[in-house]
Design a protein around this motif. Structure first.
Motif, PDB file in Angstrom:
ATOM      1  N   GLY A 282      -0.434   0.146  -4.545  1.00 28.01           N
ATOM      2  CA  GLY A 282      -1.398   0.987  -3.834  1.00 28.01           C
ATOM      3  C   GLY A 282      -2.658   0.209  -3.508  1.00 28.01           C
ATOM      4  O   GLY A 282      -3.770   0.700  -3.719  1.00 28.01           O
TER       5      GLY A 282
ATOM      6  N   SER B 144       0.825  -1.221   0.000  1.00 28.25           N
ATOM      7  CA  SER B 144       0.000   0.000   0.000  1.00 28.25           C
ATOM      8  C   SER B 144       0.853   1.262   0.000  1.00 28.25           C
ATOM      9  O   SER B 144       0.337   2.354   0.256  1.00 28.25           O
ATOM     10  CB  SER B 144      -0.921   0.012   1.229  1.00 28.25           C
ATOM     11  OG  SER B 144      -1.909  -0.991   1.140  1.00 28.25           O
TER      12      SER B 144
ATOM     13  N   GLU C  58       5.829   8.743   2.044  1.00 28.23           N
ATOM     14  CA  GLU C  58       7.092   8.162   1.620  1.00 28.23           C
ATOM     15  C   GLU C  58       7.967   7.867   2.829  1.00 28.23           C
ATOM     16  O   GLU C  58       8.035   8.657   3.777  1.00 28.23           O
ATOM     17  CB  GLU C  58       7.815   9.131   0.676  1.00 28.23           C
ATOM     18  CG  GLU C  58       8.929   8.511  -0.124  1.00 28.23           C
ATOM     19  CD  GLU C  58       9.482   9.495  -1.145  1.00 28.23           C
ATOM     20  OE1 GLU C  58       9.802   9.068  -2.275  1.00 28.23           O
ATOM     21  OE2 GLU C  58       9.592  10.687  -0.811  1.00 28.23           O
TER      22      GLU C  58
ATOM     23  N   LYS D  39       2.078   3.330  -2.102  1.00 28.57           N
ATOM     24  CA  LYS D  39       1.736   4.497  -2.918  1.00 28.57           C
ATOM     25  C   LYS D  39       0.589   5.320  -2.337  1.00 28.57           C
ATOM     26  O   LYS D  39       0.332   6.440  -2.794  1.00 28.57           O
ATOM     27  CB  LYS D  39       1.388   4.049  -4.336  1.00 28.57           C
ATOM     28  CG  LYS D  39       2.603   3.557  -5.123  1.00 28.57           C
ATOM     29  CD  LYS D  39       2.243   3.178  -6.544  1.00 28.57           C
ATOM     30  CE  LYS D  39       3.468   2.771  -7.346  1.00 28.57           C
ATOM     31  NZ  LYS D  39       3.141   2.363  -8.734  1.00 28.57           N
TER      32      LYS D  39
ATOM     33  N   GLU E 168      12.457   4.480   0.653  1.00 26.39           N
ATOM     34  CA  GLU E 168      12.105   5.003  -0.662  1.00 26.39           C
ATOM     35  C   GLU E 168      12.908   6.262  -0.985  1.00 26.39           C
ATOM     36  O   GLU E 168      13.412   6.426  -2.105  1.00 26.39           O
ATOM     37  CB  GLU E 168      10.608   5.302  -0.703  1.00 26.39           C
ATOM     38  CG  GLU E 168       9.740   4.047  -0.522  1.00 26.39           C
ATOM     39  CD  GLU E 168       8.316   4.393  -0.122  1.00 26.39           C
ATOM     40  OE1 GLU E 168       7.461   4.439  -1.024  1.00 26.39           O
ATOM     41  OE2 GLU E 168       8.070   4.603   1.084  1.00 26.39           O
TER      42      GLU E 168
ATOM     43  N   ARG F 179      10.045   3.290  -5.316  1.00 24.50           N
ATOM     44  CA  ARG F 179       8.636   3.497  -4.972  1.00 24.50           C
ATOM     45  C   ARG F 179       7.720   3.206  -6.168  1.00 24.50           C
ATOM     46  O   ARG F 179       6.593   2.725  -5.984  1.00 24.50           O
ATOM     47  CB  ARG F 179       8.418   4.934  -4.477  1.00 24.50           C
ATOM     48  CG  ARG F 179       6.984   5.230  -4.012  1.00 24.50           C
ATOM     49  CD  ARG F 179       6.886   6.658  -3.487  1.00 24.50           C
ATOM     50  NE  ARG F 179       5.511   7.046  -3.163  1.00 24.50           N
ATOM     51  CZ  ARG F 179       4.934   6.855  -1.982  1.00 24.50           C
ATOM     52  NH1 ARG F 179       5.583   6.247  -1.011  1.00 24.50           N
ATOM     53  NH2 ARG F 179       3.687   7.255  -1.768  1.00 24.50           N
ATOM     54  N   SER F 180       8.188   3.452  -7.352  1.00 22.25           N
ATOM     55  CA  SER F 180       7.352   3.259  -8.537  1.00 22.25           C
ATOM     56  C   SER F 180       6.994   1.779  -8.748  1.00 22.25           C
ATOM     57  O   SER F 180       6.036   1.468  -9.460  1.00 22.25           O
ATOM     58  CB  SER F 180       8.045   3.802  -9.782  1.00 22.25           C
ATOM     59  OG  SER F 180       9.172   3.009 -10.130  1.00 22.25           O
ATOM     60  N   LYS F 181       7.776   0.893  -8.138  1.00 23.15           N
ATOM     61  CA  LYS F 181       7.520  -0.535  -8.289  1.00 23.15           C
ATOM     62  C   LYS F 181       6.715  -1.121  -7.125  1.00 23.15           C
ATOM     63  O   LYS F 181       6.488  -2.336  -7.080  1.00 23.15           O
ATOM     64  CB  LYS F 181       8.851  -1.286  -8.455  1.00 23.15           C
ATOM     65  CG  LYS F 181       9.569  -0.902  -9.745  1.00 23.15           C
ATOM     66  CD  LYS F 181      10.859  -1.681  -9.921  1.00 23.15           C
ATOM     67  CE  LYS F 181      11.546  -1.277 -11.231  1.00 23.15           C
ATOM     68  NZ  LYS F 181      12.834  -1.999 -11.416  1.00 23.15           N
TER      69      LYS F 181
END
Length: 356
Positions: free
Chosen positions: A186, A164, A170, A166, A174, A181-183
């Motif tokens: 959410g 979760s 932060e 996203k 990250e 974080r992009s991987k």
């Protein structure tokens, strides 16, 4: 290996359920060196199943468990830590209260995460991560509660919830670039569709029921038994044996001073038999049937209570007809066994006493 030494290390809390398994797999794929940790509280369904099957060689860490199985399949090391000592204090006096049943989830998570924080130095870990999903659990996984648990445990900025992430602030892993974080994901809410799709992508086929949980304290049936005992006993005087007994058998509250526990099958009879030295037991003498324990110390039991227990045993024994009188044997530590004749109670009488 040198490659492993160069990796960022993290502690992953692994229950063996779908969410925690996915979180560990995700971190592994992001080239984080994962040290799994599982906490044994004494209230896990896996342990209950083992105990009531009469296994004479239980693993001291908790026996064959979902966490051990998951770690083996993922190919990672796991540290199973017994935190049952002192855990009843959390169950009896949670600072943040109970969930729907008798589950002190917030206090429990804070306690586990504090221990995980201490283990960071032991494993040279940079952060801790879990499989928690925002808004999945009603008590401990809403936005504010997740923040509270992170703060009270002392982990704060080094606690990552990758499933979760996203939807959450932060974290240090990250910002430092240890984790991209992009991987991360959410995921939100009680539906497990996203997790099941991810499991399929990873080729993870076998896992416990996604909607389930390990802790018996969240189970409504178990919770009713616990609340009943708390209503009739000073809960701060209860011991582990009291909670073990509430995991198995039929529980009948005959009156405020008398509760009787009746085995439902051979495994439960075997399990209840382990407590004969501490409590008076009643068993059928000549026909198949259950073991019953009078849930009091022997010195508190009188003949009327024994008679009630005998008639309950007769109710659940195999008889030729509903009204058949049977012979039962009464056993108490340090006393000569006694034989009694018992007439079974009616279905209606017993139904009114059942704690369900």
């Amino acid at each position: 290996t040198y490659r492993e030494e160069m990796k960022i290390r993290a502690i992953g809390l692994l229950s063996g359920g779908l969410d925690s398994t996915l979180a560990v797999r995700l971190m592994h794929d992001l080239e984080i060196y994962v040290q799994a940790v599982n906490f044994h509280t004494g209230f896990c369904f896996t342990n209950t199943r083992r105990e009531t099957k009469g296994d004479n060689n239980p693993n001291p860490a908790g026996g064959p468990s979902d966490a051990l199985s998951s770690a083996a399949k993922l190919g990672i090391k796991i540290d199973i830590t017994d935190i049952s000592e002192g855990y009843l204090d959390i169950v009896h006096n949670p600072k943040y209260g109970y969930g729907k049943n008798v589950n002190p989830c917030i206090d429990c998570r804070i306690n586990m995460f504090k221990i995980a924080a201490e283990k960071m130095k032991e494993y040279d870990a940079k952060f801790v991560f879990t499989g928690e999903v925002l808004a999945q659990r009603p008590m401990s996984q809403h936005f504010d509660q997740l923040g509270l648990i992170a703060k009270r445990s002392g982990l704060e900025d080094v606690l990552l919830r990758p499933l979760s992430a996203k939807l959450l602030p932060e974290t240090l892993p990250e910002r430092e670039g240890w984790v991209d974080r992009s991987k991360l994901f959410g995921f939100h809410g009680r539906s497990r569709k996203d997790q099941m799709a991810l499991a399929e992508k990873y080729g993870i086929i076998e896992y416990p029921s996604p909607a389930g949980g390990c802790c018996t304290l969240t189970d409504p049936s178990y919770g009713k038994k616990v609340k009943d005992l708390w209503n009739h006993t000073d809960k701060n005087k209860l011991q582990w044996d009291d909670y073990l007994l509430m995991k198995t058998g039929r529980h009948l509250r005959v009156n405020p001073d008398l509760k009787i526990i009746v085995g439902r099958d051979e495994g439960e009879n075997h399990f209840l038999g382990q407590f004969k030295g501490q409590r008076i037991s009643v068993e059928p003498n000549e026909v198949p049937g259950p073991t019953a324990l009078i849930d009091l110390a022997p010195g508190e039991v009188n003949d009327e209570m024994i008679s009630v227990a005998a008639s309950i045993v007769a109710r659940y024994s195999n008889r030729n007809s509903d009204g058949d009188v049977i012979s039962v044997i009464v056993k108490a530590s340090g006393q000569t066994d006694r034989n009694l004749l018992a007439k079974p109670y009616t279905v209606e009488e017993v139904r009114n006493w059942l704690i369900t």
